[in-house]
Design a protein around this motif. Structure first.
Motif, PDB file in Angstrom:
ATOM      1  N   ILE A 195     -19.449 -20.418   0.164  1.00 55.99           N
ATOM      2  CA  ILE A 195     -19.045 -21.150  -1.027  1.00 55.99           C
ATOM      3  C   ILE A 195     -18.018 -22.175  -0.556  1.00 55.99           C
ATOM      4  N   VAL A 196     -18.280 -23.455  -0.795  1.00 54.60           N
ATOM      5  CA  VAL A 196     -17.402 -24.492  -0.265  1.00 54.60           C
ATOM      6  C   VAL A 196     -16.711 -25.265  -1.390  1.00 54.60           C
ATOM      7  N   HIS A 197     -15.576 -25.854  -1.050  1.00 52.06           N
ATOM      8  CA  HIS A 197     -14.807 -26.705  -1.961  1.00 52.06           C
ATOM      9  C   HIS A 197     -15.041 -28.148  -1.540  1.00 52.06           C
ATOM     10  N   VAL A 198     -15.800 -28.867  -2.336  1.00 56.39           N
ATOM     11  CA  VAL A 198     -16.141 -30.247  -2.007  1.00 56.39           C
ATOM     12  C   VAL A 198     -14.942 -31.174  -2.198  1.00 56.39           C
ATOM     13  N   ASP A 199     -14.165 -30.919  -3.225  1.00 56.63           N
ATOM     14  CA  ASP A 199     -13.046 -31.805  -3.552  1.00 56.63           C
ATOM     15  C   ASP A 199     -11.797 -30.983  -3.884  1.00 56.63           C
ATOM     16  N   PRO A 200     -11.161 -30.385  -2.853  1.00 56.51           N
ATOM     17  CA  PRO A 200      -9.969 -29.566  -3.114  1.00 56.51           C
ATOM     18  C   PRO A 200      -8.842 -30.400  -3.719  1.00 56.51           C
ATOM     19  N   VAL A 201      -8.131 -29.804  -4.687  1.00 56.72           N
ATOM     20  CA  VAL A 201      -7.131 -30.556  -5.448  1.00 56.72           C
ATOM     21  C   VAL A 201      -5.952 -31.042  -4.612  1.00 56.72           C
ATOM     22  N   GLU A 202      -5.642 -30.379  -3.515  1.00 49.87           N
ATOM     23  CA  GLU A 202      -4.511 -30.809  -2.687  1.00 49.87           C
ATOM     24  C   GLU A 202      -4.957 -31.214  -1.283  1.00 49.87           C
TER      25      GLU A 202
END
Length: 174
Positions: A13-20
Protein backbone atom coordinates in the motif's frame (compact mmCIF):
# COMPACT_ATOMS: atom_id res chain seq x y z
CA UNK A 1 -4.49 3.93 -6.56
CA UNK A 2 -1.03 2.47 -7.04
CA UNK A 3 -0.75 -0.56 -4.80
CA UNK A 4 1.92 -2.85 -6.11
CA UNK A 5 2.38 -6.59 -5.91
CA UNK A 6 5.86 -7.61 -4.86
CA UNK A 7 7.44 -10.23 -7.17
CA UNK A 8 8.34 -12.34 -4.10
CA UNK A 9 4.87 -11.97 -2.69
CA UNK A 10 2.89 -9.38 -0.91
CA UNK A 11 0.92 -6.27 -1.66
CA UNK A 12 2.35 -2.84 -0.93
CA UNK A 13 0.00 0.00 0.00
CA UNK A 14 1.72 3.20 -1.13
CA UNK A 15 1.29 6.92 -0.42
CA UNK A 16 1.31 8.74 -3.74
CA UNK A 17 1.10 12.23 -2.26
CA UNK A 18 2.20 12.28 1.41
CA UNK A 19 1.09 15.44 3.21
CA UNK A 20 4.56 16.31 4.52
CA UNK A 21 6.68 15.29 1.53
CA UNK A 22 9.95 17.20 1.42
CA UNK A 23 12.97 17.18 -0.87
CA UNK A 24 14.63 14.67 1.43
CA UNK A 25 12.52 11.82 2.81
CA UNK A 26 13.00 8.19 3.71
CA UNK A 27 10.66 5.37 2.83
CA UNK A 28 10.09 2.38 5.10
CA UNK A 29 7.68 -0.53 5.24
CA UNK A 30 5.19 -1.54 7.90
CA UNK A 31 4.27 -5.21 7.93
CA UNK A 32 0.48 -5.30 8.23
CA UNK A 33 0.30 -8.97 9.33
CA UNK A 34 -0.16 -8.04 13.03
CA UNK A 35 -3.33 -6.19 11.95
CA UNK A 36 -4.84 -9.17 10.12
CA UNK A 37 -3.49 -8.25 6.68
CA UNK A 38 -1.01 -11.06 6.02
CA UNK A 39 1.18 -10.49 2.98
CA UNK A 40 0.49 -6.76 2.91
CA UNK A 41 2.86 -3.90 3.67
CA UNK A 42 2.31 -0.18 3.96
CA UNK A 43 5.03 2.03 2.52
CA UNK A 44 5.39 5.11 4.71
CA UNK A 45 7.30 8.35 4.23
CA UNK A 46 9.58 9.54 7.02
CA UNK A 47 11.68 12.54 8.05
CA UNK A 48 15.09 11.64 9.48
CA UNK A 49 15.46 13.18 12.94
CA UNK A 50 19.24 12.51 12.89
CA UNK A 51 19.24 10.54 16.14
CA UNK A 52 18.31 7.10 14.79
CA UNK A 53 14.60 7.93 14.79
CA UNK A 54 12.17 9.13 12.12
CA UNK A 55 8.92 11.11 12.12
CA UNK A 56 6.01 9.96 9.96
CA UNK A 57 5.49 12.32 7.02
CA UNK A 58 2.29 10.67 5.80
CA UNK A 59 -1.07 9.70 7.26
CA UNK A 60 -1.19 5.90 7.68
CA UNK A 61 -3.91 4.17 5.67
CA UNK A 62 -3.75 0.69 7.18
CA UNK A 63 -1.31 0.47 10.10
CA UNK A 64 -2.90 0.87 13.50
CA UNK A 65 -1.52 2.94 16.36
CA UNK A 66 0.45 5.42 14.24
CA UNK A 67 -0.30 8.97 13.08
CA UNK A 68 1.32 11.85 11.22
CA UNK A 69 4.37 13.13 13.13
CA UNK A 70 4.76 10.07 15.38
CA UNK A 71 8.39 9.14 15.98
CA UNK A 72 9.47 5.61 15.07
CA UNK A 73 12.59 3.49 14.91
CA UNK A 74 13.49 1.15 12.06
CA UNK A 75 14.76 -2.42 12.14
CA UNK A 76 17.87 -3.38 10.19
CA UNK A 77 15.65 -4.55 7.30
CA UNK A 78 14.13 -1.06 6.92
CA UNK A 79 10.78 -1.90 8.46
CA UNK A 80 9.19 0.18 11.19
CA UNK A 81 9.66 -1.83 14.36
CA UNK A 82 9.06 0.57 17.24
CA UNK A 83 6.86 3.49 18.13
CA UNK A 84 9.17 5.76 20.13
CA UNK A 85 6.85 8.69 20.80
CA UNK A 86 3.33 9.72 19.83
CA UNK A 87 2.88 13.33 18.77
CA UNK A 88 -0.78 13.56 19.77
CA UNK A 89 -2.32 13.42 16.31
CA UNK A 90 -5.06 10.90 15.50
CA UNK A 91 -6.12 9.38 12.20
CA UNK A 92 -9.76 9.09 11.20
CA UNK A 93 -10.09 6.55 8.40
CA UNK A 94 -13.13 6.50 6.14
CA UNK A 95 -14.02 3.93 3.49
CA UNK A 96 -16.67 5.25 1.10
CA UNK A 97 -19.01 2.72 -0.46
CA UNK A 98 -19.40 3.43 -4.15
CA UNK A 99 -23.01 4.13 -5.03
CA UNK A 100 -24.61 2.94 -8.29
CA UNK A 101 -26.25 6.35 -8.56
CA UNK A 102 -23.41 8.42 -10.06
CA UNK A 103 -24.89 11.73 -8.88
CA UNK A 104 -25.27 10.51 -5.30
CA UNK A 105 -21.74 9.03 -5.39
CA UNK A 106 -20.27 12.32 -6.64
CA UNK A 107 -22.15 14.18 -3.90
CA UNK A 108 -20.77 11.84 -1.23
CA UNK A 109 -17.19 12.32 -2.44
CA UNK A 110 -17.65 16.09 -2.71
CA UNK A 111 -19.14 16.26 0.81
CA UNK A 112 -16.20 14.29 2.23
CA UNK A 113 -13.65 16.53 0.49
CA UNK A 114 -15.46 19.75 1.41
CA UNK A 115 -15.79 18.97 5.12
CA UNK A 116 -12.08 18.11 5.42
CA UNK A 117 -11.01 21.30 3.64
CA UNK A 118 -13.49 23.49 5.55
CA UNK A 119 -12.14 22.11 8.85
CA UNK A 120 -8.59 22.95 7.72
CA UNK A 121 -7.44 19.35 8.15
CA UNK A 122 -4.92 17.39 6.12
CA UNK A 123 -5.92 14.18 4.36
CA UNK A 124 -4.60 11.57 2.00
CA UNK A 125 -6.74 9.58 -0.42
CA UNK A 126 -6.00 6.01 -1.41
CA UNK A 127 -7.91 5.66 -4.65
CA UNK A 128 -11.37 7.24 -4.90
CA UNK A 129 -12.85 5.59 -1.80
CA UNK A 130 -10.40 5.46 1.10
CA UNK A 131 -9.53 8.59 3.11
CA UNK A 132 -7.08 9.04 5.99
CA UNK A 133 -7.71 12.31 7.83
CA UNK A 134 -5.14 13.84 10.21
CA UNK A 135 -6.78 15.15 13.38
CA UNK A 136 -4.18 17.14 15.35
CA UNK A 137 -4.62 17.98 19.04
CA UNK A 138 -7.23 20.69 19.54
CA UNK A 139 -8.55 20.47 15.96
CA UNK A 140 -12.03 21.83 15.38
CA UNK A 141 -13.24 18.78 13.46
CA UNK A 142 -16.98 18.87 14.24
CA UNK A 143 -17.93 19.41 10.59
CA UNK A 144 -15.88 16.34 9.63
CA UNK A 145 -17.48 14.18 12.31
CA UNK A 146 -20.96 15.40 11.38
CA UNK A 147 -20.49 14.87 7.64
CA UNK A 148 -18.75 11.51 7.92
CA UNK A 149 -21.33 10.43 10.50
CA UNK A 150 -24.13 11.18 8.02
CA UNK A 151 -22.29 9.28 5.28
CA UNK A 152 -21.99 6.25 7.58
CA UNK A 153 -25.63 6.54 8.75
CA UNK A 154 -26.77 6.65 5.12
CA UNK A 155 -24.93 3.36 4.50
CA UNK A 156 -22.43 5.02 2.19
CA UNK A 157 -19.30 4.46 4.25
CA UNK A 158 -17.52 3.06 7.26
CA UNK A 159 -15.13 4.82 9.62
CA UNK A 160 -12.71 4.02 12.39
CA UNK A 161 -9.93 5.57 14.44
CA UNK A 162 -6.47 4.27 13.54
CA UNK A 163 -5.59 4.17 17.24
CA UNK A 164 -8.37 1.65 17.94
CA UNK A 165 -5.48 -0.85 18.20
CA UNK A 166 -1.91 -0.19 19.34
CA UNK A 167 0.99 -0.29 16.90
CA UNK A 168 2.45 -3.79 16.85
CA UNK A 169 5.51 -4.66 14.76
CA UNK A 170 5.72 -8.03 13.08
CA UNK A 171 7.49 -10.42 15.49
CA UNK A 172 10.28 -11.04 12.96
CA UNK A 173 11.08 -7.29 12.90
CA UNK A 174 11.86 -7.07 16.60
Amino acid sequence: MTDTADPIGGIHIVHVDPVERKDSNYIAQIDLAPFGLDGQFEQVWLHDLADGTYALACIPFMAYGLALGDVVRLAADGRVDELVRRCGHRVLRVLLIEDEDATRWAGTVDAAKFCIVSAGLLSEWHGPRFIAVDVPPGAQAGVVFDTMGRIVQDGLGHWEWADALPFTPHPSAV
